[in-house]
Design an enzyme around this catalytic site. Structure first.
Site, short mmCIF file in Angstrom:
data_model
loop_
_atom_site.label_atom_id
_atom_site.label_comp_id
_atom_site.label_asym_id
_atom_site.label_seq_id
_atom_site.Cartn_x
_atom_site.Cartn_y
_atom_site.Cartn_z
N GLY A 156 0.81 -1.21 0.00
CA GLY A 156 0.00 0.00 0.00
C GLY A 156 0.84 1.26 0.00
O GLY A 156 0.58 2.20 -0.75
N TYR A 157 1.87 1.28 0.84
CA TYR A 157 2.76 2.45 0.92
C TYR A 157 3.52 2.65 -0.39
O TYR A 157 3.57 3.77 -0.93
CB TYR A 157 3.74 2.25 2.07
N ALA A 158 4.10 1.58 -0.93
CA ALA A 158 4.85 1.69 -2.17
C ALA A 158 3.96 2.14 -3.32
O ALA A 158 4.41 2.86 -4.23
CB ALA A 158 5.54 0.37 -2.50
#
Length: 248
Positions: A156-158
């Site tokens: 999700g962050y990437a």
């Protein structure tokens, strides 16, 4: 790095300037002679500590609040910088949040929060920078080397940082004729509270050993890269610069 003479009269806005990387960037640009706006969202005390460190070292800085994902508040931040210092030459977008979980288990609300700050916030600030930066200026957004490392729990962050990279590279081409560079810095694992929170000592040591330089990055490592792009690195444009000690 830029000399003090080259940086004199230049003005930088550092979003997330109260955070680990942001505070190092703010101090580094101030050491180069820039007047620095230290933006914060909620950490007024930490932002004032950064301002105090800069002013005690002979620099010029002020702390200003705002929600970077809110166009009105972000515009107010830019207007305040222009009113205080006469214009804006450098924008460094370090503000961001990170929530880790396997994709199948991540709460949609957590992903939405990351998207609002990391993607929408970067879009709003980049849009204002594109409209505001003076000739010779630089916009530096912050991505992550996790887009290459592809470690579990970072999906999700990437994904939000992949969006940051796409915006950055396209905006660099859209700024043709303006004499403004647009780049992204993609740190690897860096010893900040954001990165270290919730990680075991064994995991931290294993991650550090993975880099050929056998250590985690430091906020000052990233600040040096940003200072290069904000100062002498004028021929670097439309790029993602991986600052990760060779880990990826």
């Amino acid at each position: 790095m830029a000399t003090v003479e080259q940086a004199a009269g230049r003005v930088a806005i550092v979003t997330g300037g109260s955070g680990g990387i942001g505070s190092a960037v703010a101090r580094r640009l101030a050491a180069d002679g820039m007047s620095v706006v230290v933006h914060y969202a909620a950490s007024a005390g930490r932002a004032e500590e950064v301002v105090k460190a800069i002013t005690e070292a002979g620099g010029t800085a002020r702390a200003l609040p705002g929600d970077i994902a809110d166009p009105t508040e972000a515009a107010r931040l830019f207007a305040a910088a222009e009113e205080a210092f006469g214009g804006v030459d450098v924008v460094v977008n370090t503000a961001g949040i990170m929530v880790l979980a396997p994709l199948a288990e991540m709460e949609l609300e957590a992903f939405d929060r990351m998207h609002r700050v990391n993607v929408r916030g970067t879009f709003v600030v980049s849009q204002l920078a594109a409209r505001t930066l003076r000739p010779g200026g630089a916009l530096i957004n912050v991505s992550t080397s996790m887009t290459r490392l592809q470690q579990p729990a970072y999906g999700g962050y990437a994904a939000t940082k992949g969006a940051v990279e796409a915006m950055t590279l396209i905006l660099a081409r859209e700024m043709r004729g303006r004499d403004v560079t647009v780049n992204a810095v993609a740190p690897g694992p860096t010893a900040t509270p954001l990165y270290l929170e919730g990680k075991s000592e064994e995991l931290i040591q294993r991650t550090a050993a993975a880099a050929p330089l056998e250590r985690l990055g430091t906020p000052d490592d990233i600040a040096e890269t940003v200072a290069f792009l904000a100062g002498p690195g004028r021929w670097v444009n439309g790029q993602v610069l991986y600052a990760n000690g060779g880990i990826a």
